[in-house]
Motif scaffolding. Structure first.
Motif, mmCIF file in Angstrom:
data_model
loop_
_atom_site.group_PDB
_atom_site.id
_atom_site.type_symbol
_atom_site.label_atom_id
_atom_site.label_comp_id
_atom_site.label_asym_id
_atom_site.label_seq_id
_atom_site.Cartn_x
_atom_site.Cartn_y
_atom_site.Cartn_z
ATOM 1 N N ALA A 181 -1.008 -7.465 6.370
ATOM 2 C CA ALA A 181 -2.148 -8.319 6.730
ATOM 3 C C ALA A 181 -2.327 -8.277 8.244
ATOM 4 O O ALA A 181 -1.491 -8.789 8.995
ATOM 5 C CB ALA A 181 -1.906 -9.753 6.255
ATOM 6 N N ILE A 182 -3.423 -7.657 8.697
ATOM 7 C CA ILE A 182 -3.656 -7.463 10.127
ATOM 8 C C ILE A 182 -4.989 -8.071 10.523
ATOM 9 O O ILE A 182 -6.042 -7.610 10.083
ATOM 10 C CB ILE A 182 -3.641 -5.973 10.500
ATOM 11 N N SER A 183 -4.934 -9.134 11.320
ATOM 12 C CA SER A 183 -6.126 -9.693 11.950
ATOM 13 C C SER A 183 -7.304 -9.714 10.975
ATOM 14 O O SER A 183 -7.176 -10.127 9.826
ATOM 15 C CB SER A 183 -6.445 -8.874 13.205
ATOM 16 N N ASP A 184 -8.476 -9.262 11.425
ATOM 17 C CA ASP A 184 -9.599 -8.960 10.544
ATOM 18 C C ASP A 184 -9.425 -7.494 10.153
ATOM 19 O O ASP A 184 -9.624 -6.597 10.979
ATOM 20 C CB ASP A 184 -10.922 -9.180 11.282
ATOM 21 N N VAL A 234 -0.994 -3.642 -0.584
ATOM 22 C CA VAL A 234 -2.341 -4.138 -0.287
ATOM 23 C C VAL A 234 -2.480 -4.345 1.213
ATOM 24 O O VAL A 234 -1.601 -4.934 1.854
ATOM 25 C CB VAL A 234 -2.619 -5.470 -1.012
ATOM 26 N N GLY A 235 -3.595 -3.854 1.779
ATOM 27 C CA GLY A 235 -3.950 -4.157 3.149
ATOM 28 C C GLY A 235 -5.034 -5.222 3.158
ATOM 29 O O GLY A 235 -6.010 -5.126 2.397
ATOM 30 N N THR A 236 -4.893 -6.233 3.999
ATOM 31 C CA THR A 236 -5.837 -7.349 3.971
ATOM 32 C C THR A 236 -5.887 -8.062 5.320
ATOM 33 O O THR A 236 -5.175 -7.706 6.266
ATOM 34 C CB THR A 236 -5.454 -8.344 2.853
ATOM 35 N N PRO A 238 -0.797 -13.809 1.399
ATOM 36 C CA PRO A 238 -0.220 -14.806 0.488
ATOM 37 C C PRO A 238 1.245 -15.086 0.813
ATOM 38 O O PRO A 238 1.968 -14.228 1.310
ATOM 39 C CB PRO A 238 -0.349 -14.130 -0.878
ATOM 40 N N GLN A 239 1.657 -16.303 0.514
ATOM 41 C CA GLN A 239 3.063 -16.662 0.647
ATOM 42 C C GLN A 239 3.862 -16.214 -0.573
ATOM 43 O O GLN A 239 5.065 -15.989 -0.483
ATOM 44 C CB GLN A 239 3.204 -18.176 0.832
ATOM 45 N N GLN A 240 3.175 -16.098 -1.704
ATOM 46 C CA GLN A 240 3.791 -15.599 -2.920
ATOM 47 C C GLN A 240 2.902 -14.501 -3.491
ATOM 48 O O GLN A 240 1.679 -14.581 -3.427
ATOM 49 C CB GLN A 240 3.962 -16.716 -3.951
ATOM 50 N N ALA A 256 4.063 -8.339 5.706
ATOM 51 C CA ALA A 256 3.995 -7.921 7.112
ATOM 52 C C ALA A 256 2.668 -8.399 7.692
ATOM 53 O O ALA A 256 1.604 -8.003 7.209
ATOM 54 C CB ALA A 256 4.115 -6.406 7.219
ATOM 55 N N VAL A 257 2.720 -9.246 8.711
ATOM 56 C CA VAL A 257 1.514 -9.918 9.207
ATOM 57 C C VAL A 257 1.379 -9.739 10.716
ATOM 58 O O VAL A 257 2.350 -9.840 11.467
ATOM 59 C CB VAL A 257 1.555 -11.421 8.864
#
Length: 313
Positions: A294-297, A260-262, A268-270, A58-59
């Motif tokens: 994965a959200i922004s910074d 994981v939050g990042t 990552p794609q994988q 989720a990006v």
């Protein structure tokens, strides 16, 4: 949501249900519109890894600034609803001040800072950034899990949220699922981390594998003890009573999850391709799960969530 779905799900699954009489507190001013869900904002994509882990990516990219602001506003409101559950004063007081753009007087600040402090600290005594990022990662998992109630023939029956304190001992999250045909219950124990430094997400995932593998039974024993004093239906009580045994036996009712939050740039794609090596007995369908949010910074996003919560202090 249909009436049938509402009756089938306990209120604690949806953070919005904790204070259903109140519209969301909003600082992003979407002209009276309701905040979109994280499922809409992050547009998650699900995968089945070749080694059996079902995981979701989720990006929310940094160039979608208005959406990042909305996500931070939504998370701040939902986190206060969740943290203030059980109090009939704290959340309404906080929400009213947010809507008015006001600062609470010292007496009213004392009413709400106990609910804020363990997760975010206060402006005078802030929690470390790493602590805030950790709690935001955990609560994002909780909210996304609450929104995704139906998955391939099963429905969410109960969701145990993160601790009020990001470093509180015990499992980070527990999701309990019910098969739509037959009604059998199963659970997934989650370990949740944040990855905001220069190291690859894979290093954080490896650390989560190790921690969950080493301490899962301890976490589950704690949840069993807490559940013993709660008034669950007999089927739910039986599941909680057997959490440790089901995990040790790698029973098909048990599953392991890593979230994981990042930063969006690190998404990552994988991922989770070696999870089966750390939990070799959990090879049936839905026994290995993963989530990357994965959200922004991510550090700046977490700080924005905290600033929204603190806006009334």
């Amino acid at each position: 949501m249909t009436t049938q779905e509402t009756e089938a799900l306990p209120p604690q699954i949806d953070p919005l249900d904790l204070f259903p009489g109140f519209a969301p507190a909003c600082r992003c001013h979407r002209q009276g519109q309701v905040h979109r869900t994280f499922t809409d904002l992050l547009q998650p994509v699900s995968y089945v890894d070749k080694n059996g882990c079902r995981w979701t990516r989720a990006v929310l990219e940094a160039d979608r600034g208005a959406d990042v602001t909305e996500a931070a506003c939504r998370l701040a409101d939902l986190s206060m609803r969740w943290r203030c559950a059980g109090s009939n004063v704290a959340y309404p007081l906080w929400r009213e001040a947010v809507q008015a753009g006001a600062t609470l007087d010292l007496r009213d600040q004392k009413r709400i800072t106990p609910f804020i402090g363990t997760g975010f600290g206060t402006p005078a005594t802030p929690k470390p950034d790493s602590h805030v990022c950790g709690w935001v990662a955990e609560f994002l998992w909780y909210c996304i899990s609450a929104e995704e109630r139906h998955r391939e023939g099963r429905s969410l029956a109960r969701l145990e949220g993160p601790g009020l304190h990001a470093t509180e001992p015990g499992g980070d999250g527990l999701a309990i699922w019910r098969k739509e045909h037959g009604g059998e219950l199963s659970f997934c124990l989650w370990e949740i981390k944040n990855s905001v430094g220069s190291a690859a997400v894979s290093a954080t995932v490896k650390r989560a594998y190790d921690q969950l593998g080493d301490r899962a039974t301890e976490y589950l024993a704690k949840m069993t003890a807490i559940a013993a004093s709660l008034d669950y239906d007999p089927q739910m009580q039986q599941l909680y009573a057997g959490l440790v045994d089901l995990w040790v036996d790698d029973d098909e009712q048990s599953a392991a999850g890593i979230a994981v939050g990042t930063h969006s740039a690190k998404a990552p794609q994988q991922c989770f391709s070696t999870m089966h090596q750390y939990f070799p007995g959990k090879r049936r369908d839905w026994q290995l799960e993963g989530l990357v949010v994965a959200i922004s910074d991510f550090e700046s996003f977490s700080e924005e969530v905290r600033a929204n919560v603190w806006s009334v202090l």
